[in-house]
Design a protein around this motif. Sequence first.
Motif, PDB file in Angstrom:
ATOM      1  N   TYR A 146     -19.806   4.993  48.503  1.00 29.67           N
ATOM      2  CA  TYR A 146     -19.099   4.263  48.460  1.00 29.67           C
ATOM      3  C   TYR A 146     -19.285   2.715  46.797  1.00 29.67           C
ATOM      4  O   TYR A 146     -20.622   3.507  45.918  1.00 29.67           O
ATOM      5  N   GLN A 147     -18.719   3.093  46.240  1.00 25.11           N
ATOM      6  CA  GLN A 147     -18.692   2.110  44.426  1.00 25.11           C
ATOM      7  C   GLN A 147     -18.246   1.047  44.595  1.00 25.11           C
ATOM      8  O   GLN A 147     -17.577  -0.145  45.120  1.00 25.11           O
ATOM      9  N   PHE A 148     -19.178   0.654  44.025  1.00 21.92           N
ATOM     10  CA  PHE A 148     -19.323  -0.671  43.523  1.00 21.92           C
ATOM     11  C   PHE A 148     -19.563  -1.035  41.793  1.00 21.92           C
ATOM     12  O   PHE A 148     -19.886  -0.299  41.188  1.00 21.92           O
ATOM     13  N   GLN A 156     -25.554   7.207  42.235  1.00 29.41           N
ATOM     14  CA  GLN A 156     -24.540   7.584  40.770  1.00 29.41           C
ATOM     15  C   GLN A 156     -24.682   5.956  39.955  1.00 29.41           C
ATOM     16  O   GLN A 156     -24.450   5.095  40.404  1.00 29.41           O
ATOM     17  N   ARG A 157     -25.413   5.541  38.575  1.00 29.29           N
ATOM     18  CA  ARG A 157     -25.138   5.108  37.725  1.00 29.29           C
ATOM     19  C   ARG A 157     -24.716   5.234  36.636  1.00 29.29           C
ATOM     20  O   ARG A 157     -24.873   6.463  36.155  1.00 29.29           O
ATOM     21  N   ASP A 165     -19.518   2.005  38.477  1.00 33.41           N
ATOM     22  CA  ASP A 165     -20.320   1.235  37.304  1.00 33.41           C
ATOM     23  C   ASP A 165     -21.976   2.187  38.331  1.00 33.41           C
ATOM     24  O   ASP A 165     -22.837   2.600  37.765  1.00 33.41           O
ATOM     25  N   ASN A 166     -21.334   1.533  40.026  1.00 28.10           N
ATOM     26  CA  ASN A 166     -22.643   1.756  40.566  1.00 28.10           C
ATOM     27  C   ASN A 166     -21.799   2.895  41.212  1.00 28.10           C
ATOM     28  O   ASN A 166     -20.758   2.644  41.737  1.00 28.10           O
ATOM     29  N   ALA A 167     -22.405   3.588  42.597  1.00 26.23           N
ATOM     30  CA  ALA A 167     -21.748   4.372  43.405  1.00 26.23           C
ATOM     31  C   ALA A 167     -23.174   4.540  44.979  1.00 26.23           C
ATOM     32  O   ALA A 167     -23.991   5.613  43.715  1.00 26.23           O
ATOM     33  N   ILE A 168     -22.837   4.689  45.973  1.00 25.13           N
ATOM     34  CA  ILE A 168     -24.035   5.306  46.566  1.00 25.13           C
ATOM     35  C   ILE A 168     -23.424   5.958  47.808  1.00 25.13           C
ATOM     36  O   ILE A 168     -22.466   5.168  48.351  1.00 25.13           O
ATOM     37  N   GLY A 169     -23.853   6.437  48.754  1.00 25.36           N
ATOM     38  CA  GLY A 169     -22.935   7.303  49.741  1.00 25.36           C
ATOM     39  C   GLY A 169     -24.231   8.188  50.302  1.00 25.36           C
ATOM     40  O   GLY A 169     -25.643   8.739  50.147  1.00 25.36           O
TER      41      GLY A 169
END
Length: 167
Positions: A165-167, A45-46, A25-29
Amino acid sequence: MKKIFLIVAVALGSIMTSQAQEISDNAIGLRLGGGDGFGAEVSYQRAIGSNNNRLELDLGWRNDNDFDAFKLAALYQWVWNIEGGFNWYAGIGGGIGSVDDKRFDDRFDRDGDDGAFVFIAGNIGIEYNFDIPLMLSLDFRPEFGFSDYDVLNEFVPDIALGVRYQF
């Protein structure tokens, strides 16, 4: 020849219609590399909808002897599974930015090519999703800048490595 054509058509059709691996659903980096000196970008990313599409937002900056600049890029991406944790993706988008050209300040006591710019961009890349919430990607983003200034009014081939990092 007809058999080869049929085999290629079936293979391409199965690749294009195969179910892609679920994206997070989400990733940030960070997105590291880049063209025209934008060496680092904070990347988010969304996922959008249930069709493995996503929106990517990147904020990049540069601070050196020649330029101070930032840019914000937004891209819509389509994601397809290759095998296992490997995906490939393609997208399109654009962005805005601002640049402070310091090359002329000291030598000529005048402003350089300062100001805002806009750009359009394409995107194609490959990524690997680990079993832990980590994703690595390598992508190519050709950007076409538009401004009244020569410094960013050009084609920029942007290649970068992403760690998210994916969450």
